[in-house]
Design an enzyme around this catalytic site. Structure first.
Site, PDB file in Angstrom:
ATOM      1  N   HIS A   1      -7.316  -9.881  -0.316  1.00 19.67           N
ATOM      2  CA  HIS A   1      -7.522  -8.622  -1.374  1.00 19.67           C
ATOM      3  C   HIS A   1      -8.702  -9.134  -2.470  1.00 19.67           C
ATOM      4  CE1 HIS A   1      -2.873  -8.244  -0.784  1.00 19.67           C
ATOM      5  NE2 HIS A   1      -3.372  -7.067  -1.096  1.00 19.67           N
ATOM      6  N   GLY A   2      -9.181  -8.159  -2.932  1.00 16.83           N
ATOM      7  CA  GLY A   2     -10.313  -8.240  -3.917  1.00 16.83           C
ATOM      8  C   GLY A   2     -11.392  -9.033  -3.434  1.00 16.83           C
TER       9      GLY A   2
ATOM     10  N   SER B   1     -11.254  -2.851   0.619  1.00 16.29           N
ATOM     11  CA  SER B   1     -12.416  -2.429  -0.037  1.00 16.29           C
ATOM     12  C   SER B   1     -13.671  -2.903   0.811  1.00 16.29           C
ATOM     13  CB  SER B   1     -12.362  -3.161  -1.408  1.00 16.29           C
ATOM     14  OG  SER B   1     -11.764  -2.393  -2.308  1.00 16.29           O
TER      15      SER B   1
ATOM     16  N   ASP C   1       7.321  -6.379  -1.128  1.00 20.75           N
ATOM     17  CA  ASP C   1       6.369  -7.494  -0.797  1.00 20.75           C
ATOM     18  C   ASP C   1       7.141  -8.888  -1.071  1.00 20.75           C
ATOM     19  OD1 ASP C   1       4.547  -9.575  -0.339  1.00 20.75           O
ATOM     20  OD2 ASP C   1       3.089  -8.736  -1.898  1.00 20.75           O
TER      21      ASP C   1
ATOM     22  N   SER D   1       0.893   0.692  -8.204  1.00 20.53           N
ATOM     23  CA  SER D   1       1.343  -0.644  -8.312  1.00 20.53           C
ATOM     24  C   SER D   1       2.604  -0.629  -9.313  1.00 20.53           C
ATOM     25  CB  SER D   1       0.470  -1.635  -8.653  1.00 20.53           C
ATOM     26  OG  SER D   1      -0.274  -1.359  -9.663  1.00 20.53           O
TER      27      SER D   1
ATOM     28  N   ASP E   1       3.037   0.565  -4.113  1.00 22.39           N
ATOM     29  CA  ASP E   1       2.196  -0.592  -3.532  1.00 22.39           C
ATOM     30  C   ASP E   1       2.730  -1.949  -4.170  1.00 22.39           C
ATOM     31  OD1 ASP E   1       0.014  -2.015  -1.862  1.00 22.39           O
ATOM     32  OD2 ASP E   1      -1.342  -1.844  -3.714  1.00 22.39           O
TER      33      ASP E   1
END
Ligand code: 13P
Length: 285
Positions: free
Chosen positions: A181-182, A213, A105, A49, A83
């Protein structure tokens, strides 16, 4: 061996499986990912990242990942990708240091600004042989968006996706179909018909799921059937790594050799990556 991200995705697309794109921020995580790939005889992508470029230094993290891949991956293809590049400058940094795949992004900017930002990156990257991923729709983060959102406002519109790809020439698209995300709570069930429609309209574009994930076997299988070729995974690796660090600092703080801690953390990450790449490659098993 370090391999083209585009070739890795194309191979997955042609053979009906997905690859994992795993975030790494240091030598141990890169080793964990590469060792898992070698053990499972399966390609993957290592991604960094902007935060990692700043943390480690662009050239240093590039050299570390490349050295780990060169020394440990034997003939397994490993891609190396930026990323969530949030600016044109970040993309340039990543390309100049040697990455052959970048994400711009600009999803938060709105449709037309996203097209303009992505097109600019594609025009810079493609002549250099660098492939480009963009995001359309929003894959939310905890803290940035209210839990239980109106998903309709966030998810990728299929017709917009077609227009976006035609206008920008982007290679890969991160889609929003209820993924997050996350620790953000995902939609109960991803919007499969939306994904199917997107794939039908842009069959040549590599579709990517961010927030991979917490994706489980049956969901992965459904996504792969509808054209997804890549799952991004970060949080589960951080949890594995940090759980070991916390355990040592709390329960075993008399250990004074940090290598003991780091090698256990590395093994914990490797174990997670092995399971993920197995699931992405053979989701029906
Ligand atoms: P998770 O942190 O949810 O695995 O998502 C990672 C990701 O999408 C990175 O781009």
């Amino acid at each position: 061996m370090l391999a083209s991200v585009k070739n890795i995705l194309e191979e997955a697309k042609n053979n009906g499986y997905a690859v994992g794109a795993f975030n790494a921020f240091n030598m141990e995580e890169a080793q964990a990912i590469v060792r898992a790939c070698v053990k499972k005889n399966t390609p993957a992508i290592i991604q960094v990242s902007e935060k990692t470029l700043n943390y480690a230094g662009d050239g240093l993290i590039y050299d570390v990942v490349k050295a780990v891949v060169d020394r440990e991956s034997a003939s397994i293809p490993i891609g190396f990708h930026l990323d969530h590049g949030h600016s044109y400058d970040s993309v340039i940094r990543a390309v100049e240091v040697g990455l052959d795949s970048v994400m711009i992004d600009a999803a938060e900017l709105g449709f037309h600004e996203n097209i303009a930002a992505t097109k600019r990156v594609v025009e810079y990257a493609h002549p250099k042989g660098v492939s480009v991923q963009a995001e359309l729709g929003i894959v939310p983060y905890l803290g940035e968006v209210d839990q239980n959102p109106n998903w309709e406002e966030f998810m990728t519109n299929p017709l917009d996706a077609k227009c976006f790809v035609e206008e920008t020439g982007v290679d890969s698209l991160a889609v929003s179909i209820g993924n997050a995300h996350g620790f953000f709570r995902e939609r109960n069930e991803p919007d499969w018909s939306r994904l199917e429609e997107i794939h039908k309209l842009i069959p040549d574009t590599y579709l990517v799921i961010h927030g991979g994930s917490d994706w489980v076997n049956h969901k992965v299988a459904e996504a792969v059937k509808r054209g997804v070729v890549c799952f991004n995974v970060d949080t589960d690796l951080r949890i594995a790594f940090n759980t070991v660090l916390c355990q040592f600092t709390h329960d075993k703080c008399t250990i004074i050799d940090p290598r003991t801690v780091m090698s256990d953390a590395r093994s914990a990450v490797q174990e997670v990556v092995e399971k993920k790449i197995e699931m992405f490659r053979h989701p029906e098993k």
